[in-house]
Structures are given as structure tokens and as C-alpha cells.
Design a protein around this motif. Structure first.
Motif, PDB file in Angstrom:
ATOM      1  N   ARG A 147       0.806  -1.222   0.000  1.00  0.00           N
ATOM      2  CA  ARG A 147       0.000   0.000   0.000  1.00  0.00           C
ATOM      3  C   ARG A 147       0.840   1.274   0.000  1.00  0.00           C
ATOM      4  NH1 ARG A 147      -4.994  -0.992   4.276  1.00  0.00           N
ATOM      5  NH2 ARG A 147      -5.651  -3.058   3.526  1.00  0.00           N
ATOM      6  N   GLY A 148       2.088   1.172   0.427  1.00  0.00           N
ATOM      7  CA  GLY A 148       2.934   2.346   0.517  1.00  0.00           C
ATOM      8  C   GLY A 148       2.850   3.046   1.860  1.00  0.00           C
ATOM      9  N   GLN A 149       1.756   2.849   2.581  1.00  0.00           N
ATOM     10  CA  GLN A 149       1.586   3.429   3.908  1.00  0.00           C
ATOM     11  C   GLN A 149       0.437   2.735   4.617  1.00  0.00           C
ATOM     12  OE1 GLN A 149       0.789   7.519   2.659  1.00  0.00           O
ATOM     13  NE2 GLN A 149      -1.385   7.218   3.114  1.00  0.00           N
ATOM     14  N   VAL A 150       0.532   2.629   5.943  1.00  0.00           N
ATOM     15  CA  VAL A 150      -0.523   2.010   6.733  1.00  0.00           C
ATOM     16  C   VAL A 150      -0.621   2.714   8.081  1.00  0.00           C
ATOM     17  CG1 VAL A 150      -0.381  -0.299   5.696  1.00  0.00           C
ATOM     18  CG2 VAL A 150       1.059   0.266   7.663  1.00  0.00           C
ATOM     19  N   THR A 151      -1.800   2.656   8.659  1.00  0.00           N
ATOM     20  CA  THR A 151      -2.005   3.057  10.045  1.00  0.00           C
ATOM     21  C   THR A 151      -2.465   1.835  10.824  1.00  0.00           C
ATOM     22  OG1 THR A 151      -4.343   3.622   9.774  1.00  0.00           O
ATOM     23  CG2 THR A 151      -2.727   5.352   9.268  1.00  0.00           C
ATOM     24  N   ILE A 152      -2.560   1.983  12.136  1.00  0.00           N
ATOM     25  CA  ILE A 152      -3.045   0.877  12.958  1.00  0.00           C
ATOM     26  C   ILE A 152      -4.457   0.485  12.541  1.00  0.00           C
ATOM     27  CG2 ILE A 152      -3.645   0.178  15.292  1.00  0.00           C
ATOM     28  CD1 ILE A 152      -0.651   0.246  14.722  1.00  0.00           C
ATOM     29  N   SER A 153      -5.254   1.459  12.149  1.00  0.00           N
ATOM     30  CA  SER A 153      -6.619   1.152  11.696  1.00  0.00           C
ATOM     31  C   SER A 153      -6.595   0.252  10.468  1.00  0.00           C
ATOM     32  CB  SER A 153      -7.380   2.443  11.388  1.00  0.00           C
ATOM     33  OG  SER A 153      -7.532   3.232  12.544  1.00  0.00           O
ATOM     34  N   ASP A 154      -5.652   0.488   9.552  1.00  0.00           N
ATOM     35  CA  ASP A 154      -5.533  -0.345   8.360  1.00  0.00           C
ATOM     36  C   ASP A 154      -5.130  -1.768   8.706  1.00  0.00           C
ATOM     37  OD1 ASP A 154      -6.045   1.880   6.709  1.00  0.00           O
ATOM     38  OD2 ASP A 154      -3.923   2.451   6.737  1.00  0.00           O
ATOM     39  N   LEU A 155      -4.511  -1.932   9.878  1.00  0.00           N
ATOM     40  CA  LEU A 155      -4.005  -3.239  10.293  1.00  0.00           C
ATOM     41  C   LEU A 155      -4.964  -3.962  11.231  1.00  0.00           C
ATOM     42  CD1 LEU A 155      -0.328  -2.104  10.931  1.00  0.00           C
ATOM     43  CD2 LEU A 155      -1.153  -3.440   8.973  1.00  0.00           C
ATOM     44  N   GLY A 156      -6.202  -3.481  11.296  1.00  0.00           N
ATOM     45  CA  GLY A 156      -7.209  -4.158  12.110  1.00  0.00           C
ATOM     46  C   GLY A 156      -7.528  -3.475  13.407  1.00  0.00           C
ATOM     47  N   GLY A 157      -6.865  -2.323  13.673  1.00  0.00           N
ATOM     48  CA  GLY A 157      -7.172  -1.592  14.890  1.00  0.00           C
ATOM     49  C   GLY A 157      -6.656  -2.290  16.137  1.00  0.00           C
ATOM     50  N   MET A 158      -7.180  -1.884  17.279  1.00  0.00           N
ATOM     51  CA  MET A 158      -6.745  -2.421  18.556  1.00  0.00           C
ATOM     52  C   MET A 158      -7.958  -2.800  19.396  1.00  0.00           C
ATOM     53  SD  MET A 158      -3.547   0.077  19.577  1.00  0.00           S
ATOM     54  CE  MET A 158      -4.448   1.617  19.319  1.00  0.00           C
ATOM     55  N   THR A 159      -7.707  -3.580  20.411  1.00  0.00           N
ATOM     56  CA  THR A 159      -8.741  -3.939  21.372  1.00  0.00           C
ATOM     57  C   THR A 159      -8.364  -3.366  22.729  1.00  0.00           C
ATOM     58  OG1 THR A 159      -7.624  -6.028  21.878  1.00  0.00           O
ATOM     59  CG2 THR A 159      -9.307  -6.058  20.143  1.00  0.00           C
ATOM     60  N   GLY A 160      -9.344  -3.304  23.641  1.00  0.00           N
ATOM     61  CA  GLY A 160      -9.087  -2.751  24.958  1.00  0.00           C
ATOM     62  C   GLY A 160      -9.458  -1.282  25.021  1.00  0.00           C
TER      63      GLY A 160
END
Length: 353
Positions: A115-128
Motif C-alpha cells: 500500500r505504501g503506507q498504513v495506520t493501525i486502523s488499516d491493520l485491524g485496529g486495537m482492542t481494549g
């Protein structure tokens, strides 16, 4: 004061890139009750409000990268090779963060390159919730960023945007391979230039370098001199250029400072220089705060004369608390409050609304 670009000659030229280049790094923080900390550092050195905001919005990603230079900090892009020692050390010795899932690393690496760039949201986000929010892919991205496979040169909101270093950084920076000793020597030179006169611990803290190695290099650097300062440790140093020039400080200048400003971010040094030690109270219960949530130390001439904490909301700013080291300095603290409110594009009001 002059080395930090505060209350002296107009040495920093007042653009964000020039201030960042001069300081070597600017610590960032998420607190935003006046302006972001890195914006406040710029504003204190004469950068316009609009330019500071544009810098904070990462509109020029060729200027800097984000890294653990001093805590999390913006760092001039040209200093990328100097942190090779830290990237190598983390890659070989590990870090203080959680264990990293290697499959998650492979997933993040593949996604970022595709993709050339990613955020945590692009990687499925977080829990907690709160500080406990986490995910294997978050720490994988942080690990790859820490060892230099990924780089952060901008954010979306307050989320890091991770990009492959080989796709983002100029080739001449990526291909510059410096040994650990050279990295440390150059970072020490930058730190001492910005501190003017400093102990070994002061120099080490600027870029969070190992103090024993800093001492070894300082003792061997011909442009560095050991100096004596009343009340300071024996291992105090100055760059020869500092000792050759006497510089005046504008005693009439009054400036509120971010608690994370590089002039004062080393608390023992703040105490030695100014006779006070102001701790950030944002993480204290409200009842235990002496000043307020985000107390900004006030610099008047070459003295810290108190601090003031503002709360801003909908273009209004209220003084949550203030302190002066003497009653005669109270008007100067009030002036600093007005300056901070103006930086926040807010009108200072006497009572909470």
C-alpha cells in the motif's frame, strides 16, 4: 538561552524547519489544552501561528521523521543516519516493549509495501480501552518502525502513518552507513551545541545516549572543554565556540514554555539553571495539583519566574492556576497567560464559563 533560540539574537530565522534543524529534535506529546507541545516550542521561538500549525499537520514530509531521539520526537530528516546505532541496538538486543509476533511483523511488512503506507486502523485496529489498547499488529508496526524498516514522516489525526523506509527516505540517507562511535560523536556535538554548558548527564539526556559512552567521547573531543560552574558536578563541559562569545539576553521578553521544551526537559538541569523544578501535573489527581493540568513555565529574561495553567474551550481560555516565585513577578505571569491564550486563538476570560 542563546543556544536554545530564546530571548536572544534572531538566530533561528523563525521557520519550523530552521527551528527543528537548530534544536536537533523537538519532543511531541498528545496533550492539547493550549496547543500541541511541539507547536508551543515553535511559537516560543517566533514561528508564526499558521506555520506552527502547518508543521504540526505534517504538510512537508521531506523535512523530518519521527523517532525515539528524545522520547518520541520530531527529528530533522538529515539526522536519519545518526540513529543507526539505536536501530541496530534494538534489532539485536530487543526493546522494553511487549514481545513481538513474527507473523504479525510479516503481515505488517507485506501490507506496508503493497500500500505504501498504513495506520493501525488499516491493520485491524486495537482492542481494549485507554492505555491498555493493543494488538499484535500494533506492536509489530512499532517494532518495524523502531528498527528502521518503517518510517513515520506524518500522521493522520494523532495516528502514526507507517511507510517503508526504502520507499520514503532519500537514497543518500538510507545508504549512509555510520558506525556506532561516529553516530554518538555527532549526536553529542549537536547536544552540546544546544546546551552550551552541560554536565555529562545533560548531554546524554538530550538524545537519550548511554552516559558512560558520552563521557568517553567528551573527554576525547578537541573542541570540547571541561569547565567549572559553581554548584555543578565536576564533569561539566562547554563547546569552545560558547566560551568565545558573550551574548546578551533580552530581559524584557516574557515567554510561556511547553513543559517539554528542550530548555527545561531535563528536570535536574532546570533546577541547576533556574532554581526551580516544575513537574507536569497532568497525571496527578486534580486535588493534588499545585498549579494545574498543563502548567507552562514562564520565562522572563533569563529566569523562570513562575508558571501558568490554562484551560481552553470554544475560543475561550481560563486560568486554571498560576504561581509566581515572588509577588513582583505576578504581572509577568499574567502577560504569559495572555500570550498562551493568543497562541490558542482564544480570549482570556476571568472566570470559567
Amino acid at each position: 538561552m542563546h543556544a536554545q533560540g530564546l530571548h536572544g539574537p534572531d538566530t533561528f530565522r523563525h521557520t519550523p524547519a530552521e527551528v527543528l534543524d537548530a534544536l536537533g529534535c523537538i519532543q511531541i506529546d498528545t496533550i492539547n489544552v493550549v496547543r500541541r507541545s511541539h507547536e508551543l516550542v515553535m511559537l516560543a521561538r517566533g514561528v508564526s501561528s499558521e506555520a506552527a500549525r502547518a508543521f504540526a499537520s505534517h504538510q512537508d514530509k521531506a523535512t523530518f521523521f519521527e523517532y525515539w531521539s528524545h522520547a518520541a520526537a520530531f527529528t530533522p530528516i538529515g539526522l536519519w543516519p545518526l540513529f543507526a546505532f539505536r536501530r541496530r541496538r534494538i534489532a539485536t538486543r530487543g526493546w522494553q516493549g511487549p514481545d513481538v509476533d513474527q507473523q504479525a511483523c510479516a503481515d505488517v511488512r507485506t501490507t506496508a509495501f503493497e500500500r505504501g503506507q498504513v495506520t493501525i486502523s488499516d491493520l485491524g485496529g486495537m482492542t481494549g480501552a485507554g492505555w491498555d489498547r493493543s494488538s499484535p499488529h500494533k506492536w509489530a508496526a512499532e517494532w518495524l518502525w523502531a528498527i528502521g524498516e518503517l518510517v513515520c514522516v506524518r500522521r493522520q489525526g494523532w495516528k502514526r502513518v507507517y511507510e517503508p523506509a526504502e520507499q520514503t527516505l532519500p537514497e543518500h540517507l538510507r545508504m549512509t552507513d555510520l558506525d556506532d562511535g561516529t553516530c554518538l560523536q555527532r549526536l553529542i556535538q549537536i547536544a552540546l551545541r544546544n546546551l552550551a554548558v552541560a554536565t555529562t548527564e545533560d548531554v546524554a539526556d538530550y538524545f537519550r545516549l548511554p552516559a558512560p559512552q558520552v563521557l568517553m567521547h567528551l573527554e576525547q573531543m578537541p573542541e570540547v572543554q571541561r569547565v567549572s560552574v559553581d554548584g555543578w558536578p565536576d564533569d561539566t563541559w562547554a563547546h569552545s565556540n560558547v566560551l568565545e562569545h558573550q551574548r546578551d539576553v533580552d530581559e524584557a521578553r516574557i515567554t510561556p514554555l511547553s513543559p517539554f521544551d528542550s530548555l527545561i526537559w531535563t528536570r535536574p538541569r532546570m533546577r541547576r539553571l533556574f532554581g526551580v523544578e516544575y513537574l507536569l501535573e497532568a497525571y496527578k489527581p486534580a486535588a493534588k495539583r499545585e498549579c494545574g493540568y498543563f502548567g507552562m513555565p514562564v520565562l522572563a529574561g533569563d529566569r523562570l519566574i513562575g508558571r501558568v495553567a490554562l484551560r481552553t474551550n470554544r475560543k475561550k481560555a481560563v486560568i486554571e492556576g498560576s504561581q509566581s516565585i515572588a509577588p513582583s513577578w505576578t504581572p509577568a505571569v499574567d502577560t504569559a497567560a495572555e500570550t498562551a491564550a493568543a497562541w490558542a486563538d482564544a480570549t482570556l476570560t476571568p472566570e470559567p464559563s
